[in-house]
Motif scaffolding. Structure first.
Motif, PDB file in Angstrom:
ATOM      1  N   THR A  45     -17.170 -31.319 -28.901  1.00 63.43           N
ATOM      2  CA  THR A  45     -18.067 -30.809 -27.867  1.00 63.43           C
ATOM      3  C   THR A  45     -17.285 -30.337 -26.646  1.00 63.43           C
ATOM      4  O   THR A  45     -17.537 -29.237 -26.125  1.00 63.43           O
ATOM      5  CB  THR A  45     -19.092 -31.880 -27.473  1.00 63.43           C
ATOM      6  OG1 THR A  45     -19.851 -32.213 -28.645  1.00 63.43           O
ATOM      7  CG2 THR A  45     -20.028 -31.391 -26.391  1.00 63.43           C
ATOM      8  N   ARG A  48     -15.492 -27.112 -27.448  1.00 65.91           N
ATOM      9  CA  ARG A  48     -16.420 -25.972 -27.462  1.00 65.91           C
ATOM     10  C   ARG A  48     -16.825 -25.559 -26.050  1.00 65.91           C
ATOM     11  O   ARG A  48     -16.904 -24.371 -25.752  1.00 65.91           O
ATOM     12  CB  ARG A  48     -17.645 -26.303 -28.307  1.00 65.91           C
ATOM     13  CG  ARG A  48     -17.323 -26.324 -29.783  1.00 65.91           C
ATOM     14  CD  ARG A  48     -18.516 -26.677 -30.615  1.00 65.91           C
ATOM     15  NE  ARG A  48     -18.203 -26.471 -32.025  1.00 65.91           N
ATOM     16  CZ  ARG A  48     -19.055 -26.697 -33.005  1.00 65.91           C
ATOM     17  NH1 ARG A  48     -20.273 -27.136 -32.746  1.00 65.91           N
ATOM     18  NH2 ARG A  48     -18.691 -26.487 -34.247  1.00 65.91           N
ATOM     19  N   TRP A  53     -18.668 -22.146 -24.656  1.00 56.48           N
ATOM     20  CA  TRP A  53     -19.852 -22.234 -25.513  1.00 56.48           C
ATOM     21  C   TRP A  53     -21.039 -21.663 -24.746  1.00 56.48           C
ATOM     22  O   TRP A  53     -21.234 -21.977 -23.580  1.00 56.48           O
ATOM     23  CB  TRP A  53     -20.100 -23.695 -25.876  1.00 56.48           C
ATOM     24  CG  TRP A  53     -21.218 -23.906 -26.842  1.00 56.48           C
ATOM     25  CD1 TRP A  53     -22.519 -24.157 -26.541  1.00 56.48           C
ATOM     26  CD2 TRP A  53     -21.150 -23.873 -28.265  1.00 56.48           C
ATOM     27  NE1 TRP A  53     -23.249 -24.307 -27.683  1.00 56.48           N
ATOM     28  CE2 TRP A  53     -22.442 -24.128 -28.758  1.00 56.48           C
ATOM     29  CE3 TRP A  53     -20.121 -23.659 -29.175  1.00 56.48           C
ATOM     30  CZ2 TRP A  53     -22.732 -24.180 -30.118  1.00 56.48           C
ATOM     31  CZ3 TRP A  53     -20.406 -23.712 -30.518  1.00 56.48           C
ATOM     32  CH2 TRP A  53     -21.696 -23.960 -30.987  1.00 56.48           C
ATOM     33  N   ASP A  57     -27.121 -22.051 -26.253  1.00 56.69           N
ATOM     34  CA  ASP A  57     -26.980 -22.832 -27.486  1.00 56.69           C
ATOM     35  C   ASP A  57     -26.593 -24.281 -27.219  1.00 56.69           C
ATOM     36  O   ASP A  57     -26.042 -24.957 -28.092  1.00 56.69           O
ATOM     37  CB  ASP A  57     -25.925 -22.183 -28.391  1.00 56.69           C
ATOM     38  CG  ASP A  57     -26.364 -20.839 -28.938  1.00 56.69           C
ATOM     39  OD1 ASP A  57     -27.581 -20.591 -29.011  1.00 56.69           O
ATOM     40  OD2 ASP A  57     -25.478 -20.028 -29.275  1.00 56.69           O
ATOM     41  N   GLU A  59     -28.253 -26.963 -27.112  1.00 51.86           N
ATOM     42  CA  GLU A  59     -28.902 -27.910 -28.033  1.00 51.86           C
ATOM     43  C   GLU A  59     -28.037 -28.162 -29.274  1.00 51.86           C
ATOM     44  O   GLU A  59     -28.031 -29.264 -29.824  1.00 51.86           O
ATOM     45  CB  GLU A  59     -30.276 -27.372 -28.440  1.00 51.86           C
ATOM     46  CG  GLU A  59     -31.016 -28.202 -29.447  1.00 51.86           C
ATOM     47  CD  GLU A  59     -31.528 -29.540 -28.912  1.00 51.86           C
ATOM     48  OE1 GLU A  59     -31.802 -30.415 -29.752  1.00 51.86           O
ATOM     49  OE2 GLU A  59     -31.643 -29.706 -27.688  1.00 51.86           O
ATOM     50  N   LEU A  60     -27.287 -27.165 -29.702  1.00 49.84           N
ATOM     51  CA  LEU A  60     -26.447 -27.316 -30.889  1.00 49.84           C
ATOM     52  C   LEU A  60     -25.277 -28.276 -30.671  1.00 49.84           C
ATOM     53  O   LEU A  60     -24.660 -28.718 -31.634  1.00 49.84           O
ATOM     54  CB  LEU A  60     -25.926 -25.949 -31.338  1.00 49.84           C
ATOM     55  CG  LEU A  60     -26.998 -24.955 -31.786  1.00 49.84           C
ATOM     56  CD1 LEU A  60     -26.381 -23.594 -32.090  1.00 49.84           C
ATOM     57  CD2 LEU A  60     -27.755 -25.486 -32.988  1.00 49.84           C
ATOM     58  N   ASN A  65     -27.078 -32.847 -33.930  1.00 45.30           N
ATOM     59  CA  ASN A  65     -26.754 -31.579 -34.589  1.00 45.30           C
ATOM     60  C   ASN A  65     -25.281 -31.472 -34.976  1.00 45.30           C
ATOM     61  O   ASN A  65     -24.833 -30.414 -35.417  1.00 45.30           O
ATOM     62  CB  ASN A  65     -27.104 -30.396 -33.663  1.00 45.30           C
ATOM     63  CG  ASN A  65     -28.595 -30.246 -33.491  1.00 45.30           C
ATOM     64  OD1 ASN A  65     -29.352 -30.423 -34.429  1.00 45.30           O
ATOM     65  ND2 ASN A  65     -29.014 -29.919 -32.282  1.00 45.30           N
ATOM     66  N   LYS A  67     -21.838 -31.311 -36.715  1.00 47.11           N
ATOM     67  CA  LYS A  67     -21.235 -31.034 -38.019  1.00 47.11           C
ATOM     68  C   LYS A  67     -19.754 -30.854 -37.762  1.00 47.11           C
ATOM     69  O   LYS A  67     -19.363 -29.984 -36.992  1.00 47.11           O
ATOM     70  CB  LYS A  67     -21.826 -29.766 -38.630  1.00 47.11           C
ATOM     71  CG  LYS A  67     -23.286 -29.910 -39.033  1.00 47.11           C
ATOM     72  CD  LYS A  67     -23.803 -28.626 -39.654  1.00 47.11           C
ATOM     73  CE  LYS A  67     -25.249 -28.762 -40.043  1.00 47.11           C
ATOM     74  NZ  LYS A  67     -26.188 -28.701 -38.956  1.00 47.11           N
TER      75      LYS A  67
END
Length: 72
Positions: A45, A48, A53, A57, A59-60, A65, A67
């Motif tokens: 995170t 990103r 980022w 976006d 929320e991703l 969420n 991955k």
């Protein structure tokens, strides 16, 4: 874990530091509750976010969420 975090946050140095501590502790605990490795999630995170980022976006980036990035 929550009680230890709560007690440790008393030594955050300021009200703002305590709020930051509480936010980070909540996010890490949320990762654990979603069966996500909190260090892997936080590392990905922060990377990103540092790489710009898109705010639309956000929320991703939430733990539910997560991955893991493919390594290779």
């Amino acid at each position: 874990p929550q009680t230890i975090t709560r007690k440790n946050s008393l030594f955050a140095g300021s009200a703002g530091g305590g709020e930051t501590w509480a936010t980070i502790a909540t996010l890490l605990q949320t990762a654990k509750m979603n069966n996500v490795d909190p260090i892997a999630w936080l590392s990905q995170t922060l990377t990103r976010i540092a790489n710009r980022w898109p705010a639309a976006d956000i929320e991703l980036l939430m733990p539910w969420n997560f991955k893991p990035d493919a390594v290779g």
